[in-house]
Design a protein around this motif. Sequence first.
Motif, PDB file in Angstrom:
ATOM      1  N   PRO A  81      11.440  12.197  -0.736  1.00 20.05           N
ATOM      2  CA  PRO A  81      11.731  11.535  -2.011  1.00 20.05           C
ATOM      3  C   PRO A  81      11.107  10.131  -2.053  1.00 20.05           C
ATOM      4  O   PRO A  81      10.962   9.492  -1.011  1.00 20.05           O
ATOM      5  CB  PRO A  81      13.264  11.432  -2.026  1.00 20.05           C
ATOM      6  N   LYS A  82      10.780   9.694  -3.263  1.00 16.35           N
ATOM      7  CA  LYS A  82      10.140   8.383  -3.444  1.00 16.35           C
ATOM      8  C   LYS A  82      10.949   7.254  -2.805  1.00 16.35           C
ATOM      9  O   LYS A  82      10.400   6.284  -2.306  1.00 16.35           O
ATOM     10  CB  LYS A  82      10.000   8.075  -4.941  1.00 16.35           C
ATOM     11  N   GLU A  83      12.287   7.394  -2.850  1.00  7.44           N
ATOM     12  CA  GLU A  83      13.142   6.312  -2.351  1.00  7.44           C
ATOM     13  C   GLU A  83      12.844   5.987  -0.890  1.00  7.44           C
ATOM     14  O   GLU A  83      12.889   4.837  -0.483  1.00  7.44           O
ATOM     15  CB  GLU A  83      14.626   6.687  -2.466  1.00  7.44           C
ATOM     16  N   GLN A  84      12.542   7.034  -0.102  1.00  3.87           N
ATOM     17  CA  GLN A  84      12.357   6.771   1.325  1.00  3.87           C
ATOM     18  C   GLN A  84      11.223   5.775   1.563  1.00  3.87           C
ATOM     19  O   GLN A  84      11.353   4.846   2.353  1.00  3.87           O
ATOM     20  CB  GLN A  84      12.094   8.072   2.096  1.00  3.87           C
ATOM     21  N   THR A  85      10.116   5.968   0.864  1.00  2.00           N
ATOM     22  CA  THR A  85       9.002   5.036   0.993  1.00  2.00           C
ATOM     23  C   THR A  85       9.427   3.657   0.501  1.00  2.00           C
ATOM     24  O   THR A  85       9.079   2.632   1.091  1.00  2.00           O
ATOM     25  CB  THR A  85       7.792   5.530   0.186  1.00  2.00           C
ATOM     26  N   GLY A  86      10.204   3.641  -0.585  1.00  2.00           N
ATOM     27  CA  GLY A  86      10.690   2.369  -1.121  1.00  2.00           C
ATOM     28  C   GLY A  86      11.538   1.634  -0.098  1.00  2.00           C
ATOM     29  O   GLY A  86      11.327   0.437   0.149  1.00  2.00           O
ATOM     30  N   PHE A  87      12.463   2.352   0.528  1.00  6.65           N
ATOM     31  CA  PHE A  87      13.334   1.741   1.534  1.00  6.65           C
ATOM     32  C   PHE A  87      12.516   1.201   2.704  1.00  6.65           C
ATOM     33  O   PHE A  87      12.756   0.105   3.192  1.00  6.65           O
ATOM     34  CB  PHE A  87      14.361   2.753   2.062  1.00  6.65           C
ATOM     35  N   LEU A  88      11.554   2.009   3.135  1.00 10.61           N
ATOM     36  CA  LEU A  88      10.718   1.610   4.263  1.00 10.61           C
ATOM     37  C   LEU A  88       9.963   0.326   3.936  1.00 10.61           C
ATOM     38  O   LEU A  88      10.008  -0.650   4.695  1.00 10.61           O
ATOM     39  CB  LEU A  88       9.742   2.743   4.609  1.00 10.61           C
ATOM     40  N   ALA A  89       9.297   0.319   2.778  1.00  9.23           N
ATOM     41  CA  ALA A  89       8.508  -0.854   2.381  1.00  9.23           C
ATOM     42  C   ALA A  89       9.408  -2.076   2.245  1.00  9.23           C
ATOM     43  O   ALA A  89       9.077  -3.182   2.698  1.00  9.23           O
ATOM     44  CB  ALA A  89       7.796  -0.572   1.066  1.00  9.23           C
ATOM     45  N   GLN A  90      10.594  -1.859   1.655  1.00  6.40           N
ATOM     46  CA  GLN A  90      11.534  -2.966   1.448  1.00  6.40           C
ATOM     47  C   GLN A  90      12.018  -3.526   2.788  1.00  6.40           C
ATOM     48  O   GLN A  90      12.049  -4.737   2.989  1.00  6.40           O
ATOM     49  CB  GLN A  90      12.721  -2.438   0.624  1.00  6.40           C
ATOM     50  N   ALA A  91      12.376  -2.615   3.703  1.00  7.20           N
ATOM     51  CA  ALA A  91      12.888  -3.050   5.005  1.00  7.20           C
ATOM     52  C   ALA A  91      11.836  -3.862   5.746  1.00  7.20           C
ATOM     53  O   ALA A  91      12.139  -4.893   6.363  1.00  7.20           O
ATOM     54  CB  ALA A  91      13.305  -1.833   5.838  1.00  7.20           C
ATOM     55  N   LEU A  92      10.576  -3.430   5.660  1.00  9.78           N
ATOM     56  CA  LEU A  92       9.496  -4.147   6.348  1.00  9.78           C
ATOM     57  C   LEU A  92       9.305  -5.535   5.747  1.00  9.78           C
ATOM     58  O   LEU A  92       9.211  -6.532   6.460  1.00  9.78           O
ATOM     59  CB  LEU A  92       8.188  -3.355   6.257  1.00  9.78           C
ATOM     60  N   THR A  93       9.245  -5.596   4.411  1.00  4.14           N
ATOM     61  CA  THR A  93       9.005  -6.881   3.757  1.00  4.14           C
ATOM     62  C   THR A  93      10.142  -7.853   4.044  1.00  4.14           C
ATOM     63  O   THR A  93       9.908  -8.996   4.443  1.00  4.14           O
ATOM     64  CB  THR A  93       8.888  -6.692   2.230  1.00  4.14           C
ATOM     65  N   THR A  94      11.383  -7.403   3.847  1.00  2.00           N
ATOM     66  CA  THR A  94      12.520  -8.287   4.071  1.00  2.00           C
ATOM     67  C   THR A  94      12.541  -8.765   5.510  1.00  2.00           C
ATOM     68  O   THR A  94      12.747  -9.958   5.779  1.00  2.00           O
ATOM     69  CB  THR A  94      13.852  -7.545   3.795  1.00  2.00           C
ATOM     70  N   ALA A 128       0.842  -1.209   0.000  1.00  2.00           N
ATOM     71  CA  ALA A 128       0.000   0.000   0.000  1.00  2.00           C
ATOM     72  C   ALA A 128       0.870   1.249   0.000  1.00  2.00           C
ATOM     73  O   ALA A 128       0.582   2.219  -0.709  1.00  2.00           O
ATOM     74  CB  ALA A 128      -0.933  -0.004   1.209  1.00  2.00           C
ATOM     75  N   LEU A 129       1.955   1.221   0.773  1.00  2.00           N
ATOM     76  CA  LEU A 129       2.843   2.393   0.840  1.00  2.00           C
ATOM     77  C   LEU A 129       3.524   2.628  -0.501  1.00  2.00           C
ATOM     78  O   LEU A 129       3.558   3.747  -1.005  1.00  2.00           O
ATOM     79  CB  LEU A 129       3.901   2.186   1.933  1.00  2.00           C
ATOM     80  N   THR A 130       4.062   1.546  -1.092  1.00  2.00           N
ATOM     81  CA  THR A 130       4.779   1.704  -2.358  1.00  2.00           C
ATOM     82  C   THR A 130       3.841   2.199  -3.445  1.00  2.00           C
ATOM     83  O   THR A 130       4.152   3.163  -4.156  1.00  2.00           O
ATOM     84  CB  THR A 130       5.400   0.366  -2.800  1.00  2.00           C
ATOM     85  N   THR A 131       2.689   1.544  -3.590  1.00  2.51           N
ATOM     86  CA  THR A 131       1.745   1.946  -4.641  1.00  2.51           C
ATOM     87  C   THR A 131       1.323   3.393  -4.443  1.00  2.51           C
ATOM     88  O   THR A 131       1.284   4.174  -5.401  1.00  2.51           O
ATOM     89  CB  THR A 131       0.475   1.067  -4.607  1.00  2.51           C
TER      90      THR A 131
END
Lengths: 206, 206
Positions: free
Chosen positions: B37-50, A47-50
């Motif tokens: 920046p978009k990356e921050q949300t990406g990093f957050l989502a990635q860190a949670l999933t991993t 949800a966050l990424t999208t």
Amino acid sequence: MEFSSKLIEKAVNEIAQLPGIGKRTALRLVLHLLKQPKEQTGFLAQALTTMREDIKYCENCHNISDNAVCEICSNKNRNHQVVCVVEDIRDVMAIENTGQFRGVYHVLGGKISPIDGVGPSQLKIATLVEKVKEGKISEVIFALSSTMEGDTTNFYIYKQIADAAIIISTIARGIAVGDELEYADEVTLGRSILQRVPFEKSFKSN
Amino acid sequence: MEFSSKLIEKAVNEIAQLPGIGKRTALRLVLHLLKQPKEQTGFLAQALTTMREDIKYCENCHNISDNAVCEICSNKNRNHQVVCVVEDIRDVMAIENTGQFRGVYHVLGGKISPIDGVGPSQLKIATLVEKVKEGKISEVIFALSSTMEGDTTNFYIYKQIADAAIIISTIARGIAVGDELEYADEVTLGRSILQRVPFEKSFKSN
């Protein structure tokens, strides 16, 4: 804080970058997610990424929207000549909730705040001035917070549109409904006396 | 709350499922992410999933770990005969921070709490009892919260290991360091008198 797992550490550090969330709270959230089914974390991350990737802003009022033009701006039953200037989507939601406003919005995306490094150029002020100069607007209503930053922003915009032949108004400041008079601050109380309204107007909507 | 965007609504709803975070706070967090920046949300989502996908638990003490056996359990300089029973990783971190404990841990993963639907079978109690019965342990130290649930859990485990020829202890309850005596509650104060220690012991570590 020393973590027994790099994965936890990374997740905690990322969450702790959010405003108002420290490392302890972040760890509590991470441990909560670990106790929930894997899907929940997946849904959250997705949800966050999208949201971040696909978010759009209405090209007319700059409000957050799923389409090029938001629902309010594309609603023909609303008065497009009356524009309410607000800070962000939360203010739009708050005013929409009152059910008292049938015009459209212009979302600035913040307010002028040198301390936070926000200057006029970072806000959507130019497009508002343009709209006014094109003569499509009959009234601009300022609905910004009653703070130093809000007043500065109001005044900055006012100076640029003051000579246009339109009504420029600001939302009423006064005693909040339900408030006891004796606890009101003197500036608010003083202003509410100076800007008193005819009694019959005070209980009519619109 | 009505949102002008389904994407925002979905993100807010997912975040608001976290403990202690309501929809207003969730919206504030989402708007913050949108300004970064978009990356921050990406990093957050990635860190949670991993984190959620790859997390491992130490097969010995059940603490969160990046390897099959955690750093504490694989440290040969620690006393593996002394086992400190704690609720979760936060307690391990807190005790490690004191630098006063050189044994190993056993992480239960919670405490018995019928109100929250947590029974003994959901906790890592069986493996602790097993370890004790195998005779590899000389002392079990209970370090659970001093609450109804903590005491229940202590007592439940105690009953199962009471006949083993080991020392069973619990961390001291008493006046916190820096506390004024007059503000201490009577149960704590009473207990701290009953369980007084020789003065020379009170300022020595170990």
